[in-house]
Design a protein around this motif. Structure first.
Motif, PDB file in Angstrom:
ATOM      1  N   LYS A  10     -10.987  -5.925  -4.935  1.00 31.84           N
ATOM      2  CA  LYS A  10     -10.919  -7.370  -4.672  1.00 31.84           C
ATOM      3  C   LYS A  10     -12.291  -8.047  -4.719  1.00 31.84           C
ATOM      4  O   LYS A  10     -12.445  -9.076  -5.390  1.00 31.84           O
ATOM      5  CB  LYS A  10     -10.220  -7.620  -3.336  1.00 31.84           C
ATOM      6  CG  LYS A  10      -9.943  -9.084  -3.063  1.00 31.84           C
ATOM      7  CD  LYS A  10      -9.295  -9.292  -1.689  1.00 31.84           C
ATOM      8  CE  LYS A  10      -7.866  -8.812  -1.651  1.00 31.84           C
ATOM      9  NZ  LYS A  10      -7.200  -9.141  -0.359  1.00 31.84           N
ATOM     10  N   THR A  45     -21.866  -0.023  -1.005  1.00 30.46           N
ATOM     11  CA  THR A  45     -20.666   0.694  -0.572  1.00 30.46           C
ATOM     12  C   THR A  45     -21.114   1.997   0.089  1.00 30.46           C
ATOM     13  O   THR A  45     -21.956   2.708  -0.472  1.00 30.46           O
ATOM     14  CB  THR A  45     -19.758   1.001  -1.771  1.00 30.46           C
ATOM     15  OG1 THR A  45     -19.449  -0.220  -2.448  1.00 30.46           O
ATOM     16  CG2 THR A  45     -18.470   1.679  -1.330  1.00 30.46           C
ATOM     17  N   THR A  64      -6.369   2.966   0.568  1.00 35.76           N
ATOM     18  CA  THR A  64      -6.529   1.531   0.800  1.00 35.76           C
ATOM     19  C   THR A  64      -7.596   1.219   1.852  1.00 35.76           C
ATOM     20  O   THR A  64      -8.399   0.309   1.686  1.00 35.76           O
ATOM     21  CB  THR A  64      -5.194   0.898   1.211  1.00 35.76           C
ATOM     22  OG1 THR A  64      -4.636   1.647   2.305  1.00 35.76           O
ATOM     23  CG2 THR A  64      -4.207   0.892   0.069  1.00 35.76           C
ATOM     24  N   GLY A  65      -7.609   1.959   2.938  1.00 33.68           N
ATOM     25  CA  GLY A  65      -8.558   1.684   4.011  1.00 33.68           C
ATOM     26  C   GLY A  65      -9.973   2.156   3.739  1.00 33.68           C
ATOM     27  O   GLY A  65     -10.902   1.770   4.451  1.00 33.68           O
ATOM     28  N   TRP A  66     -10.167   2.952   2.716  1.00 37.47           N
ATOM     29  CA  TRP A  66     -11.512   3.425   2.385  1.00 37.47           C
ATOM     30  C   TRP A  66     -12.330   2.323   1.709  1.00 37.47           C
ATOM     31  O   TRP A  66     -13.546   2.355   1.750  1.00 37.47           O
ATOM     32  CB  TRP A  66     -11.435   4.637   1.444  1.00 37.47           C
ATOM     33  CG  TRP A  66     -10.853   5.861   2.038  1.00 37.47           C
ATOM     34  CD1 TRP A  66      -9.522   6.098   2.283  1.00 37.47           C
ATOM     35  CD2 TRP A  66     -11.544   7.035   2.454  1.00 37.47           C
ATOM     36  NE1 TRP A  66      -9.354   7.347   2.820  1.00 37.47           N
ATOM     37  CE2 TRP A  66     -10.583   7.947   2.932  1.00 37.47           C
ATOM     38  CE3 TRP A  66     -12.885   7.408   2.448  1.00 37.47           C
ATOM     39  CZ2 TRP A  66     -10.926   9.203   3.418  1.00 37.47           C
ATOM     40  CZ3 TRP A  66     -13.240   8.664   2.920  1.00 37.47           C
ATOM     41  CH2 TRP A  66     -12.264   9.548   3.416  1.00 37.47           C
ATOM     42  N   ARG A  67     -11.673   1.386   1.087  1.00 35.45           N
ATOM     43  CA  ARG A  67     -12.309   0.267   0.382  1.00 35.45           C
ATOM     44  C   ARG A  67     -13.270   0.765  -0.686  1.00 35.45           C
ATOM     45  O   ARG A  67     -14.499   0.748  -0.525  1.00 35.45           O
ATOM     46  CB  ARG A  67     -13.036  -0.683   1.347  1.00 35.45           C
ATOM     47  CG  ARG A  67     -12.213  -1.192   2.532  1.00 35.45           C
ATOM     48  CD  ARG A  67     -10.821  -1.695   2.133  1.00 35.45           C
ATOM     49  NE  ARG A  67     -10.866  -2.738   1.117  1.00 35.45           N
ATOM     50  CZ  ARG A  67     -10.093  -2.745   0.029  1.00 35.45           C
ATOM     51  NH1 ARG A  67      -9.240  -1.756  -0.206  1.00 35.45           N
ATOM     52  NH2 ARG A  67     -10.179  -3.719  -0.820  1.00 35.45           N
ATOM     53  N   SER A  73     -16.833  -2.352  -2.625  1.00 33.74           N
ATOM     54  CA  SER A  73     -15.967  -2.055  -1.475  1.00 33.74           C
ATOM     55  C   SER A  73     -14.554  -2.557  -1.761  1.00 33.74           C
ATOM     56  O   SER A  73     -14.077  -3.523  -1.159  1.00 33.74           O
ATOM     57  CB  SER A  73     -16.539  -2.706  -0.209  1.00 33.74           C
ATOM     58  OG  SER A  73     -17.809  -2.183   0.082  1.00 33.74           O
ATOM     59  N   GLY A  74     -13.888  -1.900  -2.674  1.00 36.60           N
ATOM     60  CA  GLY A  74     -12.556  -2.277  -3.115  1.00 36.60           C
ATOM     61  C   GLY A  74     -12.627  -3.061  -4.410  1.00 36.60           C
ATOM     62  O   GLY A  74     -13.682  -3.561  -4.818  1.00 36.60           O
ATOM     63  N   SER A  97      -7.606   2.686  -4.281  1.00 38.23           N
ATOM     64  CA  SER A  97      -6.674   2.393  -3.196  1.00 38.23           C
ATOM     65  C   SER A  97      -5.261   2.863  -3.466  1.00 38.23           C
ATOM     66  O   SER A  97      -4.609   3.443  -2.591  1.00 38.23           O
ATOM     67  CB  SER A  97      -6.661   0.887  -2.911  1.00 38.23           C
ATOM     68  OG  SER A  97      -7.875   0.468  -2.358  1.00 38.23           O
ATOM     69  N   GLU A 122       0.840  -1.192   0.000  1.00 39.13           N
ATOM     70  CA  GLU A 122       0.000   0.000   0.000  1.00 39.13           C
ATOM     71  C   GLU A 122       0.878   1.247   0.000  1.00 39.13           C
ATOM     72  O   GLU A 122       2.028   1.212   0.459  1.00 39.13           O
ATOM     73  CB  GLU A 122      -0.946   0.024   1.191  1.00 39.13           C
ATOM     74  CG  GLU A 122      -0.295   0.202   2.539  1.00 39.13           C
ATOM     75  CD  GLU A 122      -1.333   0.334   3.658  1.00 39.13           C
ATOM     76  OE1 GLU A 122      -2.502   0.631   3.349  1.00 39.13           O
ATOM     77  OE2 GLU A 122      -0.964   0.149   4.828  1.00 39.13           O
TER      78      GLU A 122
END
Length: 401
Positions: A110, A278, A250-253, A107-108, A244, A49
């Protein structure tokens, strides 16, 4: 008489869970933090990150959205305001006009990769992927009941495909090609010719393509090619990326996918059945990221280029290590085969004796054996300290032989 222990049927875990792998970066992080709690000073190069803060204007936009009460459920596909800005950004960066109806916010990146693969593959299908690989690809393919087929990225080709070899991995069962460029963990970037050949193969064999482009703004030469923008690929491609990396969020997703019309409903159904949606305030921060000043991202890339050069030069000066210059992302992927240890043993030695947390190449599949992944998105002081410690560990290793 001794009776065998009985396991309650209610405590039995589904075998499907065994199809999922764990992100090794977080496993190594936990080990490193445990060592830190016992007094060891650790330089962290394992987590992928940005080491930069989310830009102030983006943080402020998220805070404003919370104060404005945007904390309730919203459209599972994503709010229209963000999808409209994503469409404009795709046209700017890829020359591709995409209707907002084909854009899905998640939410990201991934989960969007995971849900797209679940929606596309059935038992007995095959998906080819670049190896070494981002672990979620193999997890999602296996969870869907399909077979993951690796196509090696060749170091001698700057971690690109040998296209003749690529073709040999396609079988009558192949349904999906997975791409990741710029690539995690190698930092390789496919050339426009590479992407064009993959597109021609997909059209020729009637295949779908999922392109993970989360590092799309993190390149050091020409912009990476996007397969969805090529003729004939619009209705057979899934583009997944997110906020991210580019915006240190990154932490906001927050991520998004662009999918064919026929794939929108199944993927949105998976979001609706899991995360529901989201958060709106996170999406409003995304609107600001796309429409606000881009200077923080540009400054970050200038810093990363300097840190890349510092890391690669330092690694290449250590006997027994050779490292190609990554063309994208923020990872060095040095070849450590000549040191005579497995990548797992070497990574363990560097952590336990040198206080340097790295990832073994095998965290990204067996094709990563003989390599380490080092994230150079950290301070120059940390990079220099890590290089000094790595050199010391390897020097002691040589002396002990």
């Amino acid at each position: 008489m001794h009776l065998p222990e009985q396991t309650s049927s209610s405590a039995r875990i589904s075998r499907k869970i065994d199809r999922l792998s764990t992100d090794s970066a977080f496993v190594v992080l936990a080990r490193a933090q445990a060592l830190e709690s016992r007094g060891l000073d650790v330089v962290h190069l394992e987590i992928g990150e940005p080491c930069f803060d989310t830009p102030a204007n983006i943080r402020a936009a998220g805070s404003r959205a919370i104060e404005d009460g945007l904390t309730r459920y919203c459209n599972s596909q994503g709010v229209v305001a963000l999808r409209e800005e994503i469409a404009r950004d795709i046209q700017r960066t890829r020359g591709l006009r995409v209707p907002v109806e084909r854009i899905i916010v998640g939410s990201g990146a991934k989960p969007l990769i995971f849900f797209s693969i679940l929606a596309l593959l059935d038992d007995g299908d095959e998906a080819v992927y670049p190896a070494p690989l981002f672990p979620v690809f193999q997890s999602a393919v296996g969870f869907a009941g399909a077979r993951a087929v690796p196509v090696p990225l060749r170091e001698e080709l700057d971690f690109r495909f040998d296209m003749d070899e690529f073709r040999t991995r396609i079988t009558p069962r192949t349904r999906l090609i997975i791409l990741n460029s710029p690539h995690n963990p190698t930092g390789g970037v496919l050339t426009p010719d590479d992407v064009r050949e993959v597109a021609e193969l997909a059209i020729e064999r009637d295949l779908l393509v999922l392109s993970d482009e989360v590092y799309d703004h993190m390149y050091y030469e020409e912009p990476p090619a996007s397969i969805m923008a090529l003729d004939g690929m619009d209705d057979r491609s899934v583009l997944v990326t997110g906020f991210s990396k580019t915006y240190a969020m990154t932490g906001w997703r927050l991520g998004y996918a662009v999918v064919p019309d026929w794939l929108v409903e199944p993927v949105v159904r998976l979001i609706n059945s899991s995360a529901s949606c989201t958060p709106q305030f996170v999406q409003m921060a995304g609107v600001e990221a796309l429409t606000g000043p881009q200077s923080d991202s540009a400054d970050m890339m200038r810093a990363l280029r300097e840190r890349r050069d510092l890391m690669v030069q330092g690694l290449n000066e250590i006997p027994g290590i050779s490292c190609r210059v990554p063309r994208g992302a923020f990872y060095a992927f040095p070849n450590v085969r000549s040191l005579g240890l497995t990548s797992g043993d070497l990574a363990g030695l560097l952590l336990n004796e040198g206080g340097v947390a790295t990832l073994p190449g095998t965290a990204f599949g067996p094709e990563g054996e003989g390599y380490l992944r080092l994230c150079f998105s950290t301070s120059e002081a940390n990079i220099l300290e890590a290089l000094t410690r790595i050199r010391g560990v390897i020097s002691r290793l040589d002396q002990g032989r």
